[in-house]
Design a protein around this motif. Structure first.
Motif, short mmCIF file in Angstrom:
data_model
loop_
_atom_site.label_atom_id
_atom_site.label_comp_id
_atom_site.label_asym_id
_atom_site.label_seq_id
_atom_site.Cartn_x
_atom_site.Cartn_y
_atom_site.Cartn_z
N ILE A 165 -26.92 -9.80 68.85
CA ILE A 165 -27.88 -9.32 67.87
C ILE A 165 -28.10 -10.35 66.77
O ILE A 165 -28.96 -10.17 65.89
CB ILE A 165 -27.46 -7.97 67.27
N ASP A 166 -27.37 -11.46 66.82
CA ASP A 166 -27.54 -12.51 65.81
C ASP A 166 -28.90 -13.19 65.94
O ASP A 166 -29.32 -13.93 65.04
CB ASP A 166 -26.43 -13.56 65.94
N ARG A 167 -29.59 -12.97 67.05
CA ARG A 167 -30.91 -13.56 67.26
C ARG A 167 -31.95 -12.95 66.32
O ARG A 167 -33.03 -13.53 66.11
CB ARG A 167 -31.36 -13.33 68.71
N LEU A 168 -31.64 -11.78 65.75
CA LEU A 168 -32.61 -11.06 64.93
C LEU A 168 -32.74 -11.70 63.56
O LEU A 168 -31.74 -12.02 62.91
CB LEU A 168 -32.19 -9.60 64.80
N ASP A 169 -33.96 -11.84 63.09
CA ASP A 169 -34.23 -12.43 61.77
C ASP A 169 -34.32 -11.30 60.76
O ASP A 169 -35.40 -10.81 60.41
CB ASP A 169 -35.53 -13.23 61.82
N VAL A 170 -33.16 -10.86 60.29
CA VAL A 170 -33.12 -9.74 59.35
C VAL A 170 -32.76 -10.23 57.96
O VAL A 170 -32.10 -11.27 57.80
CB VAL A 170 -32.12 -8.66 59.81
N GLU A 171 -33.19 -9.50 56.96
CA GLU A 171 -32.81 -9.81 55.59
C GLU A 171 -31.48 -9.13 55.29
O GLU A 171 -31.30 -7.94 55.56
CB GLU A 171 -33.88 -9.32 54.61
N CYS A 172 -30.55 -9.88 54.71
CA CYS A 172 -29.24 -9.34 54.37
C CYS A 172 -29.00 -9.48 52.88
O CYS A 172 -29.11 -10.58 52.33
CB CYS A 172 -28.14 -10.09 55.15
N SER A 173 -28.67 -8.37 52.23
CA SER A 173 -28.44 -8.42 50.78
C SER A 173 -27.26 -7.56 50.35
O SER A 173 -26.93 -7.50 49.17
CB SER A 173 -29.70 -7.96 50.04
N VAL A 174 -26.62 -6.89 51.32
CA VAL A 174 -25.49 -6.01 51.01
C VAL A 174 -24.24 -6.62 51.63
O VAL A 174 -24.21 -6.93 52.82
CB VAL A 174 -25.72 -4.59 51.56
N TYR A 175 -23.18 -6.79 50.83
CA TYR A 175 -21.99 -7.48 51.31
C TYR A 175 -20.71 -6.66 51.08
O TYR A 175 -19.63 -7.21 50.95
CB TYR A 175 -21.88 -8.86 50.66
N GLN A 176 -20.88 -5.35 51.02
CA GLN A 176 -19.78 -4.40 51.10
C GLN A 176 -20.18 -3.35 52.13
O GLN A 176 -21.37 -3.03 52.25
CB GLN A 176 -19.48 -3.75 49.75
N PRO A 177 -19.22 -2.83 52.92
CA PRO A 177 -19.56 -1.94 54.04
C PRO A 177 -20.53 -0.85 53.64
O PRO A 177 -20.30 -0.09 52.69
CB PRO A 177 -18.20 -1.37 54.45
N ALA A 178 -21.64 -0.79 54.37
CA ALA A 178 -22.72 0.13 54.05
C ALA A 178 -23.13 0.90 55.31
O ALA A 178 -24.07 0.51 56.00
CB ALA A 178 -23.92 -0.63 53.48
N PRO A 179 -22.41 1.97 55.64
CA PRO A 179 -22.73 2.71 56.87
C PRO A 179 -24.14 3.28 56.90
O PRO A 179 -24.67 3.55 57.98
CB PRO A 179 -21.66 3.82 56.90
N GLU A 180 -24.76 3.43 55.73
CA GLU A 180 -26.13 3.95 55.70
C GLU A 180 -27.13 3.00 56.37
O GLU A 180 -28.26 3.40 56.67
CB GLU A 180 -26.56 4.23 54.25
N LEU A 181 -26.71 1.77 56.63
CA LEU A 181 -27.58 0.83 57.35
C LEU A 181 -27.66 1.15 58.84
O LEU A 181 -28.55 0.66 59.53
CB LEU A 181 -27.06 -0.60 57.18
N LEU A 182 -26.75 1.96 59.33
CA LEU A 182 -26.70 2.30 60.75
C LEU A 182 -27.63 3.47 61.05
O LEU A 182 -27.70 4.45 60.31
CB LEU A 182 -25.27 2.68 61.16
N SER A 183 -28.33 3.36 62.18
CA SER A 183 -29.15 4.47 62.65
C SER A 183 -29.32 4.35 64.16
O SER A 183 -29.07 3.29 64.75
CB SER A 183 -30.51 4.49 61.96
N ALA A 184 -29.74 5.45 64.77
CA ALA A 184 -29.95 5.45 66.22
C ALA A 184 -31.10 6.41 66.54
O ALA A 184 -31.41 7.33 65.76
CB ALA A 184 -28.68 5.87 66.95
N ALA A 185 -31.71 6.19 67.69
CA ALA A 185 -32.83 7.03 68.14
C ALA A 185 -32.27 8.32 68.74
O ALA A 185 -32.17 8.47 69.97
CB ALA A 185 -33.69 6.28 69.14
N LEU A 186 -31.91 9.25 67.89
CA LEU A 186 -31.20 10.45 68.32
C LEU A 186 -32.06 11.37 69.20
O LEU A 186 -31.52 12.20 69.94
CB LEU A 186 -30.69 11.22 67.11
N ASP A 187 -33.38 11.25 69.12
CA ASP A 187 -34.27 12.14 69.87
C ASP A 187 -34.86 11.47 71.11
O ASP A 187 -35.79 12.00 71.72
CB ASP A 187 -35.38 12.65 68.97
N GLU A 188 -34.33 10.30 71.48
CA GLU A 188 -34.85 9.59 72.65
C GLU A 188 -33.81 9.54 73.76
O GLU A 188 -32.65 9.94 73.58
CB GLU A 188 -35.27 8.17 72.25
#
Length: 281
Positions: free
Chosen positions: A149-172
């Motif tokens: 997943i390191d191939r992804l060009d994402v913006e990173c600004s949080v450097y303490q564990p932030a579980p709210e960043l996690l999500s999944a397609a729960l209805d798919e």
């Protein structure tokens, strides 16, 4: 109760070169597990896979012997061994005479098993395998399998564990994926020194948003926690936020003091991942 501050981490230490099992310093798993909502029986299987690259002793005639040790610590043990104390313990073999490599292996197995149960009844022993020089050439270097997943060009600004960043397609429709990243970094709980790692996440269930997962892994960058604790935090956060039916998390950290620690946690019975080092280790 032993605490990290009472260990030899960050302190000047005398190097004992005569075998001394008392050098192993055990730390309870419970306090950090309580932080992430684990009480009583752990909700996963797994182990901590150690590799010791600096192991030497003397044979009965005083000739030095060397080996690489692979040590498996079951995750259900009540304690972990603090890594600097493990290094000091292994150094205590340096000028001690042993009849054979098997005798060295048995001492390590017995001593580590006693430490991880902290003097209580040993419910499951540590596994110890010694690799002698004639087999060193059989030790491969291999990167973790999976989609990076390191191939992804994402913006990173949080450097303490932030579980709210996690999500999944729960209805798919559920998927099965193996995702990897080399961007895991945390810091030692006591000294603040950086710990560099790679992580592999294998799961079946709602598809995890890969960009959010990468940002979440990066969010450990300034977090102070031991390797084992970071992996259990990652496992519990993914379980809570993404609700996979099956999950396995493996991290391989670069070595320090001749030791690397590679925690593995799984929701279901399976063979442990091979203790094969990657290029950075």
């Amino acid at each position: 109760m032993n605490t990290p501050e009472l260990s030899q981490l960050g302190k000047a230490s005398a190097y004992i070169d005569q075998y001394d099992a008392s050098l192993l310093f055990a730390l309870p798993r419970e306090p950090k597990r309580t932080e992430i909502g684990i009480k009583g029986h752990v909700p996963f299987l797994g182990a901590d896979l150690w590799t010791a690259f600096e192991l030497s002793w003397l044979n009965p005639r005083g000739k030095p012997q060397v080996a690489i040790a692979h040590i498996t610590v079951p995750c259900e043990s009540t304690h972990i061994v603090e890594s600097k104390s493990f290094k000091l313990y292994l150094n205590s073999f340096n000028n001690s005479r042993f009849e054979s490599a098997d005798q060295v292996r048995e001492h390590i197995r017995t001593d580590v098993s006693a430490a991880i149960w902290h003097g209580g009844k040993v419910q499951s022993t540590a596994g110890v395998r010694l690799l002698l020089p004639e087999l060193f050439d059989c030790e491969p270097i291999r990167e973790m399998e999976g989609l990076s997943i390191d191939r992804l060009d994402v913006e990173c600004s949080v450097y303490q564990p932030a579980p709210e960043l996690l999500s999944a397609a729960l209805d798919e429709k559920p998927v099965t994926e193996i995702l990897t990243s080399d961007l895991l970094k945390s810091n030692c709980l006591v000294t603040g020194q950086p710990d560099w790692g790679s992580v592999q996440i294998t799961y079946s269930g709602p598809q995890i948003d890969q960009g959010g997962l990468l940002q979440y892994i990066v969010s450990f960058r300034n977090h102070n926690e031991f390797h084992e604790q970071c992996v259990e935090r990652i496992y519990m956060d993914i379980m809570a936020r993404c609700k996979p039916a099956k999950l396995s998390v493996v991290a391989r950290y670069t070595r320090r003091g001749g030791l690397d620690i590679n925690p593995w946690r799984s929701s279901h019975p399976q063979l442990p991942p091979p203790n094969v080092r990657n290029a950075r280790q």
